[in-house]
Write a protein that holds these residues in place. Structure first.
Motif, short mmCIF file in Angstrom:
data_model
loop_
_atom_site.label_atom_id
_atom_site.label_comp_id
_atom_site.label_asym_id
_atom_site.label_seq_id
_atom_site.Cartn_x
_atom_site.Cartn_y
_atom_site.Cartn_z
N ALA A 22 0.83 -1.21 0.00
CA ALA A 22 0.00 0.00 0.00
C ALA A 22 0.86 1.25 0.00
CB ALA A 22 -0.93 0.00 1.21
N LEU A 23 1.94 1.24 0.76
CA LEU A 23 2.82 2.41 0.84
C LEU A 23 3.54 2.66 -0.48
CD1 LEU A 23 4.36 1.93 4.41
CD2 LEU A 23 2.64 3.61 3.70
N GLU A 24 3.83 1.61 -1.22
CA GLU A 24 4.54 1.76 -2.49
C GLU A 24 3.59 2.08 -3.64
OE1 GLU A 24 7.06 -1.59 -3.16
OE2 GLU A 24 7.93 -1.52 -1.15
N GLY A 26 0.31 3.31 -3.24
CA GLY A 26 -0.57 4.43 -2.93
C GLY A 26 -0.22 5.73 -3.65
N PRO A 27 1.02 6.20 -3.55
CA PRO A 27 1.38 7.45 -4.24
C PRO A 27 1.14 7.40 -5.74
CG PRO A 27 3.03 6.90 -2.60
CD PRO A 27 2.11 5.71 -2.69
N LEU A 28 1.36 6.25 -6.37
CA LEU A 28 1.12 6.13 -7.81
C LEU A 28 -0.36 6.28 -8.14
CD1 LEU A 28 3.45 3.21 -9.00
CD2 LEU A 28 3.58 5.61 -9.66
N LEU A 29 -1.21 5.68 -7.32
CA LEU A 29 -2.65 5.79 -7.55
C LEU A 29 -3.12 7.23 -7.37
CD1 LEU A 29 -3.93 2.56 -5.74
CD2 LEU A 29 -3.70 2.97 -8.20
N ILE A 30 -2.57 7.92 -6.38
CA ILE A 30 -2.90 9.33 -6.17
C ILE A 30 -2.47 10.15 -7.37
CG2 ILE A 30 -2.29 11.37 -4.80
CD1 ILE A 30 -2.26 9.56 -2.34
N PHE A 31 -1.29 9.86 -7.90
CA PHE A 31 -0.78 10.56 -9.08
C PHE A 31 -1.72 10.37 -10.27
CE2 PHE A 31 2.33 10.54 -12.75
CZ PHE A 31 2.55 11.91 -12.75
N GLY A 185 0.12 0.12 -16.63
CA GLY A 185 0.93 -0.64 -17.58
C GLY A 185 2.17 -1.21 -16.93
N THR A 186 2.92 -0.34 -16.26
CA THR A 186 4.17 -0.77 -15.65
C THR A 186 3.95 -1.81 -14.56
OG1 THR A 186 5.15 1.41 -16.08
CG2 THR A 186 6.24 0.01 -14.46
N MET A 187 2.92 -1.63 -13.74
CA MET A 187 2.65 -2.57 -12.66
C MET A 187 2.35 -3.98 -13.16
SD MET A 187 2.67 -3.04 -9.44
CE MET A 187 2.77 -1.34 -8.84
N PRO A 188 1.42 -4.16 -14.13
CA PRO A 188 1.17 -5.52 -14.64
C PRO A 188 2.41 -6.14 -15.28
CG PRO A 188 -0.64 -4.08 -15.22
CD PRO A 188 0.44 -3.19 -14.66
N ILE A 189 3.17 -5.34 -16.00
CA ILE A 189 4.40 -5.86 -16.63
C ILE A 189 5.36 -6.36 -15.55
CG2 ILE A 189 6.50 -5.20 -17.89
CD1 ILE A 189 4.77 -3.32 -19.56
N THR A 190 5.48 -5.58 -14.47
CA THR A 190 6.37 -5.97 -13.38
C THR A 190 5.87 -7.23 -12.68
OG1 THR A 190 6.97 -3.65 -13.02
CG2 THR A 190 7.46 -5.20 -11.24
N ILE A 191 4.56 -7.34 -12.50
CA ILE A 191 3.98 -8.52 -11.85
C ILE A 191 4.22 -9.77 -12.71
CG2 ILE A 191 1.83 -9.64 -11.16
CD1 ILE A 191 0.80 -6.91 -10.30
N ILE A 192 3.99 -9.63 -14.01
CA ILE A 192 4.21 -10.76 -14.92
C ILE A 192 5.68 -11.19 -14.91
CG2 ILE A 192 4.25 -11.46 -17.36
CD1 ILE A 192 1.78 -9.66 -17.76
N PHE A 193 6.57 -10.21 -14.93
CA PHE A 193 8.00 -10.53 -14.88
C PHE A 193 8.36 -11.23 -13.57
CE2 PHE A 193 12.27 -9.39 -13.42
CZ PHE A 193 13.04 -9.91 -14.45
N THR A 194 7.81 -10.72 -12.47
CA THR A 194 8.08 -11.31 -11.16
C THR A 194 7.60 -12.76 -11.10
OG1 THR A 194 7.86 -9.15 -10.09
CG2 THR A 194 7.70 -11.08 -8.68
N MET A 195 6.38 -13.01 -11.60
CA MET A 195 5.85 -14.37 -11.59
C MET A 195 6.69 -15.30 -12.45
SD MET A 195 3.42 -14.24 -9.49
CE MET A 195 2.77 -15.90 -9.77
#
Length: 214
Positions: A22-24, A26-31, A185-195
């Motif tokens: 949430a802390l990481e 949260g700021p992106l969602l606010i942006f 976009g960046t978040m799903p790409i990062t999640i896919i890479f992580t998985m």
């Protein structure tokens, strides 16, 4: 070389994984939402008009949210995570320059600078026998030295890829598209890479000494 004791997660890290997320995030969602509803925010709070257009308003709120998230992280977790801390410094510096100079380029280049910095740091650390990724993912899993080395190489290259991708997006698409891609976009790409790294992680996972004795 990074040892297992170097990357032992703290009790707070283990017990508050959702708080860290949430802390990481949260700021992106606010942006994102501040940019999306910039006109509405200015109408409700005319003082924000002094900042400039919607992207500048979103940038100011992004900076404030980032600083708050770091403070909460320090209070609740007892430390400042390396990646959010470095990213936060760049956000404040480049965000301030963007607003002061009324030049969107600075905030748009922030992801490029941060990701390039992480990528170079991770790959450069390996040259000195340090797998720095262990300090970032210490709360998630424990790997042997070979596992950290391989994972660090992959993440180093991935961060450089994100840096190049950000340059392509902000230079060739609209501001709204760039902001949306930064969050959705960046978040799903990062999640896919992580998985995709799970087979490597599972292969090189080690059991901490304390748990092995149990």
């Amino acid at each position: 070389m990074t040892t297992e004791s170097d990357i032992t997660p703290s009790a707070a890290d283990r017990h508050h994984p959702m708080l860290k997320l949430a802390l990481e995030l949260g700021p992106l969602l606010i942006f994102f939402f501040a940019n999306l509803r910039g006109a509405w925010l200015v109408e409700r709070f005319p003082v924000l008009l002094e900042l400039g257009g919607p992207l500048f308003v979103a940038t100011a709120l992004f900076m404030a949210a980032t600083v708050i998230s770091l403070i909460v992280s320090k209070v609740m977790l007892g430390h400042l995570p390396i990646m959010p801390f470095v990213s936060g410094i760049v956000v404040v510096i480049f965000g301030s320059l963007s607003i002061y100079l009324q030049n969107e380029t600075f905030i748009k280049m922030k992801p490029t600078i941060v990701n390039a910095l992480f990528g170079v740091s991770l790959l450069g650390g390996l040259a000195f026998g340090k797998s720095l990724l262990g300090y970032v993912f210490n709360a998630a899993f424990q790997l042997d030295s070979e596992g950290w080395r391989k994972l660090t190489v992959r993440w180093g290259i991935f961060f450089l890829f994100l840096a190049v991708l950000n340059e392509v997006i902000w230079r060739n698409f609209s501001d709204d598209f760039w902001v949306a891609f930064k969050v959705w976009g960046t978040m799903p790409i990062t999640i896919i890479f992580t998985m995709a790294q799970m087979p490597l992680i599972m292969k090189h996972t080690v059991t901490p000494a304390g748990e092995a004795e149990k």
